[in-house]
Design an enzyme around this catalytic site. Structure first.
Site, mmCIF file in Angstrom:
data_model
loop_
_atom_site.group_PDB
_atom_site.id
_atom_site.type_symbol
_atom_site.label_atom_id
_atom_site.label_comp_id
_atom_site.label_asym_id
_atom_site.label_seq_id
_atom_site.Cartn_x
_atom_site.Cartn_y
_atom_site.Cartn_z
ATOM 1 N N HIS A 82 -14.468 -44.195 9.875
ATOM 2 C CA HIS A 82 -14.414 -44.030 8.410
ATOM 3 C C HIS A 82 -12.984 -43.922 7.892
ATOM 4 C CE1 HIS A 82 -18.798 -43.094 7.160
ATOM 5 N NE2 HIS A 82 -18.780 -43.840 8.251
ATOM 6 N N THR A 91 -31.086 -42.632 24.359
ATOM 7 C CA THR A 91 -30.092 -41.891 25.148
ATOM 8 C C THR A 91 -28.866 -41.527 24.298
ATOM 9 O OG1 THR A 91 -29.255 -44.043 25.884
ATOM 10 C CG2 THR A 91 -30.696 -42.853 27.432
#
Ligand code: HEM
Length: 319
Positions: free
Chosen positions: A84, A230
């Site tokens: 970001h 996972t």
């Protein structure tokens, strides 16, 4: 080419980065076994640019790890934070005279940017990087990208992405509207990343970070649901489980953006390759794309220093 490399390569680090970006040199570092030349405040440590970073790695590596060896929520947040901060840059904006944003630390240095809707979920890790910056006195832009790379290699099977320091910090909020939305079309996503000089294949590699992620705000009633079975492992189950025809797993929350990219003609080939050939192929692709992402908006690439050798060792198998 990006940044000052557009005007030429003037240093060995610039030459290495230029080759990494072109794919002719590996973007992964293989365990250097660095030993700091002294304690944190020693002159010997202060004269080695990477020494302080080895102490930061020693602090944040255990912080990013679960007792079972997987990477935890702090690691996930750190990886997302790296993305970001860096993604607030675009080539068209830069060409129009707004060559700012990018990997400049502004996500943690500008309250306005930190508070944007698209950065929801990052406030705790922003407080952490602010705390670490105070403690170690390093640049915020570097710290954010360093933490992302430590987090990635903390995750089992995560690549050891080559890591550079020396970026220039900025408190100016990045231009708005440059981050992808989970409900964007594949076309919009591919164009958005192309504007950042990131190809469709590289976008495919980068979204594999969702192999380790969880969502909290897309559907708050399913807060904590992972994007593959996972979370906390940098494996390629994410690619396999998003392929057209794959059965949807209970408790796994798929983002519409990932589902669309798994099917688009420009991305589905690479998606299938990562699913079939697994972590070794994907790790290399991710590392190459991440080095590029982590240098967006950086206009002093020739002056950076490589500190890949202080990263923790990779976990090449799991469990
Ligand atoms: C098509 C582009 C992308 C879209 C639309 C997207 C969207 C999202 C969304 C909606 C979330 C969940 C936020 C929440 O509800 O808590 C998320 C999480 C995450 N994303 Fe992405 N993302 C994209 C690309 C990337 C890239 C390129 C990276 C890293 C290289 C990345 C790393 C992560 C990570 C690690 C998380 C988990 C955060 C956590 O568990 O706290 N994403 N992303």
């Amino acid at each position: 080419m990006i940044g000052d490399l557009k005007d030429g390569v003037t240093s060995s680090v610039g030459s290495n980065i230029s080759k990494i970006l072109q794919g002719s040199v590996t973007a992964q570092d293989h365990d250097g076994g660095y030993v700091p030349p002294g304690t944190l405040n020693d002159t010997a440590c202060k004269t080695d640019t990477c020494c302080v970073w080895s102490y930061i790695a020693a602090e944040i590596y255990p912080f990013f790890q679960e007792t079972n060896g997987t990477c935890n929520q702090w690691a996930r947040r750190a990886i997302r934070l790296g993305f970001h901060d860096a993604a607030g840059w675009s080539k068209p904006n830069a060409a129009a005279g707004n060559d700012y944003g990018g990997a400049d630390g502004s996500i943690a240095l500008s309250a306005e940017e930190a508070g944007r809707q698209e950065n929801k979920g990052l406030s705790e890790i922003i407080s952490k990087v602010q705390e670490w910056q105070q403690k170690y006195g390093v640049g915020m832009a570097d710290l954010i990208q360093f933490a992302s790379n430590v987090a990635t290699v903390t995750c089992p099977l995560g690549p050891r992405v080559r890591t550079f320091v020396g970026r220039i910090d900025s408190t100016t909020p990045a231009p708005a509207g440059l981050l992808p939305d989970v409900f964007d079309s594949a076309d919009k996503l591919i164009c958005l990343f192309a504007d950042k000089t990131i190809s469709a294949g590289q976008l495919t590699a980068l979204v594999g970070a969702h192999s380790t992620s969880q969502q909290f705000f897309v559907d708050p009633s399913k807060a904590g649901q992972p994007q593959d079975d996972t979370p906390g492992v940098f494996d390629t189950n994410f690619y396999t489980q998003h392929r057209p025809g794959a059965s949807k797993l209970d408790g796994v929350f798929q983002f519409q953006s990932d589902v669309l990219l798994a099917r688009d003609t420009r991305t589905k080939g690479r998606w299938a390759e990562f699913s079939i050939f697994g972590a070794p192929l994907w790790g290399g692709g991710y590392a190459t794309a991440y080095v590029r992402l982590s240098l967006l908006g950086v206009n002093n690439i020739n002056n950076l220093t490589e500190c890949s050798h202080v990263l923790p060792k990779a976990h090449t198998s799991f469990p």
